[in-house]
Motif scaffolding. Structure first.
Motif, PDB file in Angstrom:
ATOM      1  N   GLU A   1      49.122  37.716  43.270  1.00 57.89           N
ATOM      2  CA  GLU A   1      49.431  36.672  42.280  1.00 57.89           C
ATOM      3  C   GLU A   1      48.095  36.126  41.765  1.00 57.89           C
ATOM      4  O   GLU A   1      47.347  35.497  42.509  1.00 57.89           O
ATOM      5  CB  GLU A   1      50.247  35.558  42.935  1.00 57.89           C
ATOM      6  CG  GLU A   1      50.617  34.423  42.005  1.00 57.89           C
ATOM      7  CD  GLU A   1      51.653  34.810  40.963  1.00 57.89           C
ATOM      8  OE1 GLU A   1      51.654  34.189  39.880  1.00 57.89           O
ATOM      9  OE2 GLU A   1      52.451  35.727  41.223  1.00 57.89           O
ATOM     10  N   PRO A   2      47.759  36.374  40.503  1.00 57.34           N
ATOM     11  CA  PRO A   2      46.445  35.939  40.016  1.00 57.34           C
ATOM     12  C   PRO A   2      46.330  34.418  39.920  1.00 57.34           C
ATOM     13  O   PRO A   2      47.260  33.746  39.489  1.00 57.34           O
ATOM     14  CB  PRO A   2      46.326  36.568  38.634  1.00 57.34           C
ATOM     15  CG  PRO A   2      47.627  37.198  38.323  1.00 57.34           C
ATOM     16  CD  PRO A   2      48.511  37.106  39.513  1.00 57.34           C
ATOM     17  N   ALA A   3      45.174  33.925  40.325  1.00 57.90           N
ATOM     18  CA  ALA A   3      44.870  32.502  40.162  1.00 57.90           C
ATOM     19  C   ALA A   3      44.452  32.227  38.724  1.00 57.90           C
ATOM     20  O   ALA A   3      44.618  31.116  38.234  1.00 57.90           O
ATOM     21  CB  ALA A   3      43.758  32.079  41.116  1.00 57.90           C
ATOM     22  N   LEU A   4      43.892  33.257  38.066  1.00 53.04           N
ATOM     23  CA  LEU A   4      43.542  33.115  36.662  1.00 53.04           C
ATOM     24  C   LEU A   4      43.523  34.468  35.986  1.00 53.04           C
ATOM     25  O   LEU A   4      43.367  35.498  36.649  1.00 53.04           O
ATOM     26  CB  LEU A   4      42.200  32.404  36.470  1.00 53.04           C
ATOM     27  CG  LEU A   4      40.919  33.220  36.626  1.00 53.04           C
ATOM     28  CD1 LEU A   4      39.846  32.598  35.754  1.00 53.04           C
ATOM     29  CD2 LEU A   4      40.451  33.228  38.059  1.00 53.04           C
ATOM     30  N   THR A   5      43.725  34.437  34.684  1.00 46.72           N
ATOM     31  CA  THR A   5      43.612  35.618  33.849  1.00 46.72           C
ATOM     32  C   THR A   5      42.531  35.328  32.822  1.00 46.72           C
ATOM     33  O   THR A   5      42.493  34.236  32.244  1.00 46.72           O
ATOM     34  CB  THR A   5      44.951  35.935  33.154  1.00 46.72           C
ATOM     35  OG1 THR A   5      45.934  36.183  34.165  1.00 46.72           O
ATOM     36  CG2 THR A   5      44.834  37.138  32.246  1.00 46.72           C
ATOM     37  N   VAL A   6      41.654  36.288  32.629  1.00 38.41           N
ATOM     38  CA  VAL A   6      40.536  36.114  31.711  1.00 38.41           C
ATOM     39  C   VAL A   6      40.623  37.180  30.624  1.00 38.41           C
ATOM     40  O   VAL A   6      40.755  38.364  30.928  1.00 38.41           O
ATOM     41  CB  VAL A   6      39.189  36.217  32.451  1.00 38.41           C
ATOM     42  CG1 VAL A   6      38.029  36.098  31.481  1.00 38.41           C
ATOM     43  CG2 VAL A   6      39.093  35.167  33.546  1.00 38.41           C
ATOM     44  N   PHE A   7      40.571  36.725  29.389  1.00 41.39           N
ATOM     45  CA  PHE A   7      40.545  37.620  28.245  1.00 41.39           C
ATOM     46  C   PHE A   7      39.105  37.670  27.749  1.00 41.39           C
ATOM     47  O   PHE A   7      38.598  36.685  27.221  1.00 41.39           O
ATOM     48  CB  PHE A   7      41.487  37.127  27.149  1.00 41.39           C
ATOM     49  CG  PHE A   7      42.916  37.054  27.613  1.00 41.39           C
ATOM     50  CD1 PHE A   7      43.751  38.156  27.489  1.00 41.39           C
ATOM     51  CD2 PHE A   7      43.408  35.893  28.193  1.00 41.39           C
ATOM     52  CE1 PHE A   7      45.063  38.094  27.933  1.00 41.39           C
ATOM     53  CE2 PHE A   7      44.718  35.823  28.632  1.00 41.39           C
ATOM     54  CZ  PHE A   7      45.549  36.931  28.505  1.00 41.39           C
ATOM     55  N   MET A   8      38.460  38.796  27.988  1.00 40.23           N
ATOM     56  CA  MET A   8      37.076  38.973  27.595  1.00 40.23           C
ATOM     57  C   MET A   8      37.080  39.786  26.305  1.00 40.23           C
ATOM     58  O   MET A   8      37.477  40.950  26.300  1.00 40.23           O
ATOM     59  CB  MET A   8      36.316  39.698  28.709  1.00 40.23           C
ATOM     60  CG  MET A   8      34.835  39.707  28.569  1.00 40.23           C
ATOM     61  SD  MET A   8      34.020  40.523  29.990  1.00 40.23           S
ATOM     62  CE  MET A   8      34.272  39.315  31.285  1.00 40.23           C
ATOM     63  N   MET A   9      36.692  39.153  25.217  1.00 37.46           N
ATOM     64  CA  MET A   9      36.685  39.816  23.924  1.00 37.46           C
ATOM     65  C   MET A   9      35.306  40.404  23.678  1.00 37.46           C
ATOM     66  O   MET A   9      34.308  39.689  23.712  1.00 37.46           O
ATOM     67  CB  MET A   9      37.079  38.828  22.843  1.00 37.46           C
ATOM     68  CG  MET A   9      38.526  38.419  22.999  1.00 37.46           C
ATOM     69  SD  MET A   9      38.950  37.028  21.991  1.00 37.46           S
ATOM     70  CE  MET A   9      40.111  36.242  23.103  1.00 37.46           C
TER      71      MET A   9
ATOM     72  N   TRP B   1      39.235  43.013  27.241  1.00 37.18           N
ATOM     73  CA  TRP B   1      39.335  43.341  28.654  1.00 37.18           C
ATOM     74  C   TRP B   1      40.076  42.181  29.310  1.00 37.18           C
ATOM     75  O   TRP B   1      39.593  41.047  29.319  1.00 37.18           O
ATOM     76  CB  TRP B   1      37.965  43.514  29.282  1.00 37.18           C
ATOM     77  CG  TRP B   1      37.131  44.617  28.671  1.00 37.18           C
ATOM     78  CD1 TRP B   1      37.557  45.628  27.859  1.00 37.18           C
ATOM     79  CD2 TRP B   1      35.723  44.792  28.813  1.00 37.18           C
ATOM     80  NE1 TRP B   1      36.503  46.430  27.496  1.00 37.18           N
ATOM     81  CE2 TRP B   1      35.368  45.953  28.074  1.00 37.18           C
ATOM     82  CE3 TRP B   1      34.734  44.103  29.506  1.00 37.18           C
ATOM     83  CZ2 TRP B   1      34.065  46.417  28.017  1.00 37.18           C
ATOM     84  CZ3 TRP B   1      33.436  44.575  29.444  1.00 37.18           C
ATOM     85  CH2 TRP B   1      33.104  45.730  28.700  1.00 37.18           C
ATOM     86  N   MET B   2      41.237  42.447  29.848  1.00 37.24           N
ATOM     87  CA  MET B   2      42.049  41.409  30.485  1.00 37.24           C
ATOM     88  C   MET B   2      41.907  41.538  31.999  1.00 37.24           C
ATOM     89  O   MET B   2      42.325  42.529  32.594  1.00 37.24           O
ATOM     90  CB  MET B   2      43.523  41.554  30.091  1.00 37.24           C
ATOM     91  CG  MET B   2      44.374  40.397  30.591  1.00 37.24           C
ATOM     92  SD  MET B   2      46.112  40.626  30.168  1.00 37.24           S
ATOM     93  CE  MET B   2      46.722  41.120  31.769  1.00 37.24           C
TER      94      MET B   2
END
Length: 120
Positions: free
Chosen positions: A9-17, A69-70
Motif C-alpha cells: 500500500e503506497p504511502a505516496l505516489t509521485v508523478f515525475m514529468m 514516471w509514476m
C-alpha cells in the motif's frame, strides 16, 4: 523500464514529468535500451521492495514533457533514496530533463475524513 504492480500500500505516489534530451534521442534505440539496462534497471531492482515504477509516454500529446514516471513508494524515505540514486546517473537532468515532480497520496481526502472512496 517495466511496468509493475505495487506489492504494498503506497504511502505516496509521485508523478515525475520528464522530457527527453537531444542527447538521449541521438542514441540508437538499441543503445538506449543498453543504457537503461546498465544504469536504470539496477536502481529499480535495488529499490523494488519499496518503490515501483509505471512509465507513460506522453510525447504524442504534449510538447512540455515526453514521459511521466509514476512512482509508488512504501514511504517517503524509500522514495528519497531512489531519487538520490537516480541523481547520480545521467538519466537525471542529462538524458531526461526533470520538468516537474508532483507527489500525492491516493484517496487521502476520503481516508482523512473516514468517508467512502469516490470512484467511477
Amino acid at each position: 523500464m517495466t511496468s509493475q504492480r505495487t506489492p504494498f500500500e503506497p504511502a505516496l505516489t509521485v508523478f515525475m514529468m520528464v522530457k527527453t534530451s537531444p542527447e538521449w534521442l541521438g542514441f540508437t534505440v538499441d543503445r538506449r535500451f543498453e543504457l537503461l539496462g546498465e544504469h536504470f534497471t539496477p536502481i529499480l531492482k535495488k529499490h523494488a521492495a519499496n518503490v515501483t515504477l509505471r512509465f507513460f509516454d506522453v510525447e504524442f500529446y504534449s510538447t512540455r514533457v515526453t514521459d511521466i514516471w509514476m512512482w509508488d513508494a512504501k514511504d517517503h524515505h524509500s522514495y528519497e533514496l531512489l531519487v538520490e540514486d537516480l541523481r547520480e546517473t545521467a538519466f537525471w537532468d542529462r538524458y531526461f530533463d526533470v520538468v516537474e515532480i508532483l507527489a500525492g497520496v491516493e484517496n487521502a481526502y476520503a481516508k482523512n475524513y473516514d468517508r467512502p472512496l469516490v470512484t467511477a
